[in-house]
Design a protein around this motif. Structure first.
Motif, mmCIF file in Angstrom:
data_model
loop_
_atom_site.group_PDB
_atom_site.id
_atom_site.type_symbol
_atom_site.label_atom_id
_atom_site.label_comp_id
_atom_site.label_asym_id
_atom_site.label_seq_id
_atom_site.Cartn_x
_atom_site.Cartn_y
_atom_site.Cartn_z
ATOM 1 N N TRP A 109 12.969 13.132 -15.585
ATOM 2 C CA TRP A 109 13.165 13.719 -14.381
ATOM 3 C C TRP A 109 13.654 12.698 -13.283
ATOM 4 O O TRP A 109 14.739 12.739 -12.650
ATOM 5 C CB TRP A 109 12.224 14.524 -13.610
ATOM 6 N N LYS A 110 13.021 11.356 -13.283
ATOM 7 C CA LYS A 110 13.162 10.429 -12.487
ATOM 8 C C LYS A 110 14.744 9.823 -12.645
ATOM 9 O O LYS A 110 15.520 9.611 -11.921
ATOM 10 C CB LYS A 110 12.205 9.232 -12.530
ATOM 11 N N ILE A 111 14.915 9.842 -14.110
ATOM 12 C CA ILE A 111 16.274 9.201 -14.554
ATOM 13 C C ILE A 111 17.484 10.206 -13.993
ATOM 14 O O ILE A 111 18.498 9.922 -13.751
ATOM 15 C CB ILE A 111 16.448 9.148 -15.928
ATOM 16 N N TYR A 112 16.925 11.512 -14.070
ATOM 17 C CA TYR A 112 17.975 12.678 -13.830
ATOM 18 C C TYR A 112 18.234 12.755 -12.468
ATOM 19 O O TYR A 112 19.493 12.638 -11.939
ATOM 20 C CB TYR A 112 17.185 13.944 -14.250
ATOM 21 N N GLU A 113 17.349 12.416 -11.596
ATOM 22 C CA GLU A 113 17.408 12.367 -10.199
ATOM 23 C C GLU A 113 17.821 11.359 -9.647
ATOM 24 O O GLU A 113 18.865 11.217 -8.552
ATOM 25 C CB GLU A 113 16.133 12.968 -9.377
ATOM 26 N N ASN A 114 17.555 10.072 -9.953
ATOM 27 C CA ASN A 114 17.660 8.946 -9.355
ATOM 28 C C ASN A 114 18.226 7.911 -10.398
ATOM 29 O O ASN A 114 18.644 6.855 -9.682
ATOM 30 C CB ASN A 114 16.408 8.225 -8.878
ATOM 31 N N GLN A 115 18.871 8.247 -11.344
ATOM 32 C CA GLN A 115 19.349 7.268 -12.624
ATOM 33 C C GLN A 115 18.723 5.952 -12.802
ATOM 34 O O GLN A 115 19.083 5.175 -13.058
ATOM 35 C CB GLN A 115 20.667 6.925 -12.007
ATOM 36 N N ASN A 116 17.388 6.067 -12.431
ATOM 37 C CA ASN A 116 16.612 5.145 -13.214
ATOM 38 C C ASN A 116 15.129 5.865 -13.244
ATOM 39 O O ASN A 116 14.716 6.626 -12.673
ATOM 40 C CB ASN A 116 16.257 3.800 -11.915
ATOM 41 N N PRO A 117 14.260 4.968 -14.091
ATOM 42 C CA PRO A 117 13.100 5.424 -14.594
ATOM 43 C C PRO A 117 12.008 5.042 -13.503
ATOM 44 O O PRO A 117 10.651 5.312 -13.764
ATOM 45 C CB PRO A 117 12.725 5.120 -15.878
ATOM 46 N N TRP A 118 12.141 4.046 -12.675
ATOM 47 C CA TRP A 118 11.244 3.528 -11.960
ATOM 48 C C TRP A 118 10.774 4.156 -10.568
ATOM 49 O O TRP A 118 10.022 3.931 -9.938
ATOM 50 C CB TRP A 118 11.610 2.047 -11.595
#
Ligand code: SF4
Ligand code: SF4
Length: 215
Positions: A109-118
């Motif tokens: 979800w973080k990658i989907y929404e913010n383009q990064n997993p952090w």
């Protein structure tokens, strides 16, 4: 005596498409010897053996997430069996069976929404990019640096990027930098979510091609 195993030829063919070298494994055990997580429940040699027979044990759907995809097994395998690919395929199957750690959903979800997993924000990314504004030129560059998402939060990597730009510039090259999406998508592939990986990397490729002006 163990239970007889029925070879699933259909699944075997499917696995061979993603791991063409699977049939080359001769069970030397190098992979499981050097794998840092080998224990009674996780044995990558055994998982490869079962896959050769077209057998993916549902019990492995739980333990397959223990693999840290370090690639040691693959690097040391005398026959270059693409073991990490196999791990990812089994994870894809585990995901379809809805057996995966809950943390995985959070990361995706973080990658989907913010383009990064952090979980860093657009502001963090802008602050990161500001350091390089006078050093890069995205008008017809000779080389383009791709700063991965890890470098946005790691000052040591930022120093490495600056040093690289200095070296390349001294060598007479015009250095550009990709400033759009951050995550390269590798982590998505490791989770086994191939559909999202395809979607994300297609978007990333288009974004890279559009952000750099080449003659
Ligand atoms: S190291 Fe390679 S050949 Fe040896 S058991 Fe593992 S996968 Fe098979
Ligand atoms: S990639 Fe996974 S299976 Fe291979 S050595 Fe690393 S932890 Fe073990």
């Amino acid at each position: 005596m163990g239970m007889p195993v029925t070879v699933n030829f259909g699944l075997r063919e499917e696995l061979l498409k993603v791991v063409p070298t699977l049939s080359l494994c001769y069970q030397c055990g190098t992979c499981s010897t050097y794998c840092p997580i080998t224990d009674e429940s996780y044995n990558i040699r055994l998982i490869v053996k079962k896959a050769q027979l077209g057998v993916v044990d549902p019990k492995d759907f739980k333990v397959i997430w223990d693999c840290v995809t370090c690639g040691t097994c693959q690097a040391l395998c005398p026959n270059n069996v693409e073991i990490v690919n196999l791990v990812e395929v089994i994870r894809t199957m585990a995901m379809k069976s809805k057996i995966f750690p809950t943390k995985i959903n959070e990361i995706l979800w973080k990658i989907y929404e913010n383009q990064n997993p952090w979980g860093y924000t657009v502001t963090d990314k802008k602050r990161f990019l500001a350091q390089f504004s006078g050093l890069i030129n995205n008008e017809n560059p000779d080389v383009v640096i791709y700063p991965c998402c890890l470098s946005v939060g790691d000052p040591r990597l930022q120093r490495h990027i600056k040093a690289l730009i200095r070296v390349l510039t001294k060598a007479g090259l015009k250095v550009g930098m990709y400033t759009g999406l951050s995550c390269c998508g590798d982590i998505i592939l490791h989770t086994g979510n191939r559909a999202f990986y395809e979607e994300y990397t297609t978007k990333l490729r288009d974004s890279i091609m559009n952000s750099i002006k080449l003659q």
